[in-house]
Motif scaffolding. Structure first.
Motif, short mmCIF file in Angstrom:
data_model
loop_
_atom_site.label_atom_id
_atom_site.label_comp_id
_atom_site.label_asym_id
_atom_site.label_seq_id
_atom_site.Cartn_x
_atom_site.Cartn_y
_atom_site.Cartn_z
N LEU A 1 0.82 -1.21 0.00
CA LEU A 1 0.00 0.00 0.00
C LEU A 1 0.86 1.27 0.00
O LEU A 1 0.46 2.29 -0.56
CB LEU A 1 -0.93 0.00 1.23
N SER A 2 2.02 1.21 0.62
CA SER A 2 2.88 2.40 0.71
C SER A 2 3.67 2.64 -0.56
O SER A 2 4.18 3.75 -0.77
CB SER A 2 3.84 2.26 1.89
N ARG A 3 3.78 1.61 -1.43
CA ARG A 3 4.64 1.74 -2.61
C ARG A 3 3.89 1.71 -3.93
O ARG A 3 4.33 2.28 -4.92
CB ARG A 3 5.69 0.60 -2.63
N THR A 4 2.75 1.03 -3.98
CA THR A 4 2.09 0.80 -5.25
C THR A 4 1.40 2.05 -5.80
O THR A 4 0.99 2.93 -5.04
CB THR A 4 1.05 -0.33 -5.11
N GLN A 5 1.29 2.09 -7.09
CA GLN A 5 0.51 3.11 -7.77
C GLN A 5 -0.72 2.50 -8.45
O GLN A 5 -1.39 3.15 -9.25
CB GLN A 5 1.38 3.81 -8.83
N SER A 6 -1.00 1.25 -8.14
CA SER A 6 -2.11 0.54 -8.76
C SER A 6 -3.45 1.13 -8.34
O SER A 6 -3.60 1.68 -7.23
CB SER A 6 -2.05 -0.94 -8.38
N TRP A 7 -4.42 0.99 -9.23
CA TRP A 7 -5.77 1.46 -8.91
C TRP A 7 -6.39 0.64 -7.78
O TRP A 7 -7.37 1.06 -7.16
CB TRP A 7 -6.66 1.37 -10.14
N LEU A 8 -5.82 -0.53 -7.50
CA LEU A 8 -6.34 -1.37 -6.43
C LEU A 8 -5.97 -0.84 -5.05
O LEU A 8 -6.50 -1.33 -4.05
CB LEU A 8 -5.79 -2.79 -6.57
N ARG A 9 -5.09 0.13 -5.00
CA ARG A 9 -4.67 0.66 -3.70
C ARG A 9 -5.85 1.20 -2.90
O ARG A 9 -5.96 0.96 -1.69
CB ARG A 9 -3.62 1.75 -3.90
N GLY A 10 -6.74 1.93 -3.56
CA GLY A 10 -7.90 2.49 -2.88
C GLY A 10 -8.83 1.43 -2.34
O GLY A 10 -9.16 1.43 -1.14
N PRO A 11 -9.28 0.48 -3.19
CA PRO A 11 -10.17 -0.56 -2.68
C PRO A 11 -9.55 -1.42 -1.59
O PRO A 11 -10.21 -1.74 -0.59
CB PRO A 11 -10.47 -1.40 -3.94
#
Length: 226
Positions: A36-46
């Motif tokens: 969560l602290s590193r990713t830029q994926s759209w899945l981070r929010g969900p």
């Protein structure tokens, strides 16, 4: 009136539950928080929203759906029964499952903040020195994020100790098996045993104060060092 053997059994079960839950949360919460602290994926929010759900949902709601899922007709319950393990409801294992889910944000969020505070520069330096992912984690990330691990462990442990709704829904009230301190206090109050309820409630109050004092003292010490 002093504490009874049932009170001590509830205290021991609570400490055992909190210890096991905290250990599991540190193991599974670390990769989640790091991602969560590193990713830029759209899945981070969900994913972040799912992790934080216990912060806003009533414990009874979480306990209710876990009861359905872990029960004999639930998908988890059917799976464990197929493995010959029976159902996890009204068992210590079921309490652990519920506690892990309910206390997850109290471990993941401090870890996520600690990992984010490290920044990318130390990781880039480690990469230039040809450090592998595991070496980078244990030699760079883990030492720098140690205060976050301390905070996560303290909050996860303390929050598990104070659970009531989730553990009551999943585990019920079985002496020496699922009856934790919060449920024991409730039993004393229901039986109008206010003296014994005072003993346990006062112990919980002192415990909570000591935990918060240790947490804020450690933060003040780290701020002084920095």
């Amino acid at each position: 009136m002093p504490l009874t053997s049932a009170d001590f059994a509830a205290i021991w079960l609570t400490l055992k539950l909190a210890s096991v839950t905290t250990l599991i949360l540190l193991l599974i919460g670390t990769p989640i928080a790091l991602w969560l602290s590193r990713t830029q994926s759209w899945l981070r929010g969900p994913v972040g929203a799912v992790v934080a759900l216990p912060l806003v949902l009533p414990p009874t709601v979480i306990g209710f759906y876990l009861l359905l899922a872990l029960g004999p007709n639930g998908w988890i319950g059917q799976f464990t029964r197929a493995l010959g393990l029976g159902t996890l409801t009204f068992s210590f294992t079921g309490l652990v499952v519920g506690s892990v889910i309910y206390s997850m944000p109290f471990v993941v969020q401090p870890l996520q903040n600690a990992f984010a505070a490290i920044g990318s520069r130390p990781l880039e330096v480690a990469a230039t020195l040809r450090a592998g992912p595991w070496d980078t984690f244990f030699s760079v990330i883990l030492p720098l994020a140690r205060p976050g691990f301390v905070t996560a462990a303290i909050l996860g442990f303390a929050h598990t100790v104070g659970e009531f709704g989730v553990v009551l829904m999943i585990g019920g009230n079985i002496p020496e098996k699922t009856r934790v301190v919060s449920v024991q206090i409730y039993d004393h109050v229901e039986a109008l045993e206010y003296a014994q309820a005072h003993w346990l409630a006062a112990a919980m109050l002192v415990f909570s104060f000591v935990v918060l004092l240790a947490l804020y003292s450690s933060r003040r010490t780290r701020a002084g060092w920095s």
